[in-house]
Write a protein that holds these residues in place. Structure first.
Motif, PDB file in Angstrom:
ATOM      1  N   TYR A 145     -76.161  -8.178 -42.648  1.00 42.88           N
ATOM      2  CA  TYR A 145     -76.752  -7.333 -41.617  1.00 42.88           C
ATOM      3  C   TYR A 145     -75.729  -6.563 -40.774  1.00 42.88           C
ATOM      4  O   TYR A 145     -76.092  -5.570 -40.138  1.00 42.88           O
TER       5      TYR A 145
ATOM      6  N   LEU B 279     -85.980  -9.301 -31.462  1.00 43.68           N
ATOM      7  CA  LEU B 279     -85.014  -9.768 -32.455  1.00 43.68           C
ATOM      8  C   LEU B 279     -84.368 -11.074 -32.023  1.00 43.68           C
ATOM      9  O   LEU B 279     -84.285 -12.029 -32.803  1.00 43.68           O
TER      10      LEU B 279
ATOM     11  N   SER C 192     -86.980 -14.097 -31.918  1.00 46.06           N
ATOM     12  CA  SER C 192     -87.349 -14.570 -33.255  1.00 46.06           C
ATOM     13  C   SER C 192     -86.170 -15.228 -33.957  1.00 46.06           C
ATOM     14  O   SER C 192     -86.338 -16.226 -34.677  1.00 46.06           O
TER      15      SER C 192
ATOM     16  N   PHE D  58     -88.453 -16.865 -39.281  1.00 41.86           N
ATOM     17  CA  PHE D  58     -87.926 -15.901 -40.247  1.00 41.86           C
ATOM     18  C   PHE D  58     -88.897 -14.738 -40.444  1.00 41.86           C
ATOM     19  O   PHE D  58     -88.489 -13.575 -40.515  1.00 41.86           O
ATOM     20  N   GLY D  59     -90.201 -15.058 -40.527  1.00 45.56           N
ATOM     21  CA  GLY D  59     -91.191 -13.999 -40.667  1.00 45.56           C
ATOM     22  C   GLY D  59     -91.188 -13.065 -39.473  1.00 45.56           C
ATOM     23  O   GLY D  59     -91.219 -11.832 -39.625  1.00 45.56           O
TER      24      GLY D  59
ATOM     25  N   PHE E 186     -88.705 -12.608 -37.418  1.00 40.35           N
ATOM     26  CA  PHE E 186     -87.429 -11.903 -37.401  1.00 40.35           C
ATOM     27  C   PHE E 186     -87.455 -10.704 -38.338  1.00 40.35           C
ATOM     28  O   PHE E 186     -86.978  -9.615 -37.990  1.00 40.35           O
ATOM     29  N   GLU E 187     -87.996 -10.877 -39.532  1.00 46.25           N
ATOM     30  CA  GLU E 187     -88.067  -9.761 -40.478  1.00 46.25           C
ATOM     31  C   GLU E 187     -88.959  -8.649 -39.950  1.00 46.25           C
ATOM     32  O   GLU E 187     -88.650  -7.460 -40.090  1.00 46.25           O
ATOM     33  N   TRP E 188     -90.091  -9.024 -39.326  1.00 45.58           N
ATOM     34  CA  TRP E 188     -90.960  -8.017 -38.742  1.00 45.58           C
ATOM     35  C   TRP E 188     -90.239  -7.256 -37.627  1.00 45.58           C
ATOM     36  O   TRP E 188     -90.287  -6.017 -37.568  1.00 45.58           O
TER      37      TRP E 188
ATOM     38  N   ARG F 143     -87.009  -7.015 -37.213  1.00 44.15           N
ATOM     39  CA  ARG F 143     -85.866  -6.275 -37.754  1.00 44.15           C
ATOM     40  C   ARG F 143     -86.294  -4.946 -38.360  1.00 44.15           C
ATOM     41  O   ARG F 143     -85.652  -3.911 -38.144  1.00 44.15           O
ATOM     42  N   ARG F 144     -87.377  -4.955 -39.127  1.00 45.75           N
ATOM     43  CA  ARG F 144     -87.834  -3.708 -39.743  1.00 45.75           C
ATOM     44  C   ARG F 144     -88.300  -2.698 -38.696  1.00 45.75           C
ATOM     45  O   ARG F 144     -88.049  -1.502 -38.820  1.00 45.75           O
TER      46      ARG F 144
END
Length: 415
Positions: A296, A327, A330, A384-385, A387-389, A391-392
């Motif tokens: 990242y 961010l 999460s 993690f879910g 965080f990915e949301w 992050r995007r």
């Protein structure tokens, strides 16, 4: 000028804030690590030379410094203890002259492999020549050698810290000045386009060689300061683990920016001293941090700072505050779950005689209890879910802001 004044002030007041024995020890080691990481970055960040054997020069500098200290103690050498680190610097320079002539004749992967081989060679010699390296017990010394100067004996850790702080400031300033010299600029050119440098008439091998020698000098000073600080030098200081630590933390700090290795040096001490005391799985955590940084933020922490400074200069940082909160929150949830899983696994493997209970951040977990495992897994995967949301969403917002900034810059240039 204000930055350098602030840096000097920080070095002066730091022991007044963290004045305990542990605090002074940590601060002293940070100064030593900063010099070592910056000297390594002369090779990696500024010259594009990936070295796996930088500990050779810090380590041999340490051994020469501790032997010089013992000669002063015996009265066979008349040298102030405050100048002992320069003995390490001269030793590092001398070995860099010797080994660098061989290693810098090649570049790229070949250079890296040669440095790895030399590092392993020196480490093997450290076990084969106990007369110089002291065998498994190493070589010890007494930094209170010679006559005190104005009441300074270097017995108290505070006095040693201020000596290290002085060397740290001078070495950081000197290495920064090197980046502004013609040789430093040419080293960057050799890193970016060696063929063009050869075309305009410069010898790339000579440029790399000179930079290698200078890096060896500062690495030796770092080693000499380490010898004074610990008063003992063992074979570990020339080992592959120490070279790997310089590489890892220089990369984490940010090899493409001058202040990146300073951050890396601070992180190196915090990881090796504090993190290793908190958990047996500290190497696993360190590996995971490195993995996520590569995925990242390949430019290191310094690149993250500079990218946000650029956004702040254009007055757009406040727009990202909500995304940063999402961010961070999460990521904390995800890391708490992952850390709980790791700690329970380590407890089952290494501490089964103590029962299945373990303390984790003030909570009692049961390594064999299904509730603890379900809770940890829920935090890890749920975090993690999220965080990915987050992050995007952040990436989309970040891209839009960067595009607006580029358009503003082009409009100003057009005017």
């Amino acid at each position: 000028m204000a930055i350098w004044g602030g840096f000097a002030l920080l070095l002066i007041v730091a022991p007044l804030i963290w004045g305990s024995g542990l605090g002074l020890t940590v601060l002293s080691q940070m100064g030593i690590a900063i010099i070592a990481c910056l000297s390594y970055n002369m090779l990696l960040g500024q010259g594009g030379m990936l070295s796996f054997g930088h500990a050779v020069y810090t380590g041999l500098g340490s051994f020469m410094a501790i032997h010089a200290l013992n000669r002063v103690t015996e009265g066979a050498m008349h040298l102030p203890v405050s100048l002992i680190p320069l003995v390490g610097g001269v030793a590092g320079l001398g070995f860099a002259v010797l080994f660098g002539y061989v290693t810098t004749r090649k570049s790229g992967t070949t250079f890296a492999m040669i440095t790895l081989g030399l590092g392993e060679l020196v480490f093997a010699l450290s076990l084969m020549i106990p007369e110089f390296f002291g065998g498994e017990g190493g070589v010890s010394g007494d930094r209170m050698a010679g006559e005190p100067f104005m009441g300074i004996t270097f017995g108290p850790q505070r006095q040693v810290y201020y000596l290290i702080a002085l060397y740290t400031f001078v070495c950081v300033a000197a290495m920064y000045a090197f980046t502004r010299t013609p040789l430093g600029r040419m080293l960057n050119a050799v890193r970016d386009n060696p063929e063009r440098v050869e075309f305009v008439g410069y010898d790339t091998q000579k440029v790399r060689y000179l930079a290698f020698i200078i890096a060896g000098f500062f690495a030796g000073i770092s080693g000499g300061l380490g010898a004074l600080n610990f008063e003992i030098v063992t074979a570990e200081v020339v080992g592959a683990a120490r070279s790997g630590a310089y590489l890892l933390f220089t990369f984490l700090g940010g090899a493409t920016f001058f202040f990146g290795p300073i951050i890396g040096g601070v992180l190196m001490v915090l990881a090796l001293i504090l993190l290793s005391e908190l958990t047996k799985a500290w190497l696993l955590y360190l590996g995971l941090i490195f993995l996520f940084m590569v995925m990242y933020a390949p430019g290191g922490i310094a690149s993250l700072i500079m990218m946000n400074v650029r956004v702040a200069v254009h007055g757009r940082l406040r727009e990202l505050s909500g995304s940063y909160v999402a961010l961070i929150a999460s990521a904390v949830v995800m890391l708490l779950g992952a850390a709980a899983i790791i700690e329970m696994v380590y407890h089952l493997q290494l501490s089964t005689t103590l029962g299945d209970e373990l303390n984790f951040l003030g909570l009692t977990l049961h390594a064999r209890g299904w509730a603890s495992w379900l809770g940890a897994l829920a935090l890890a995967f749920g975090g993690f879910g999220l965080f990915e949301w987050a992050r995007r969403r952040f990436v989309r917002r970040w891209g839009a802001i960067q595009e607006d900034i580029e358009n503003q810059i082009k409009q100003r240039e057009a005017q």
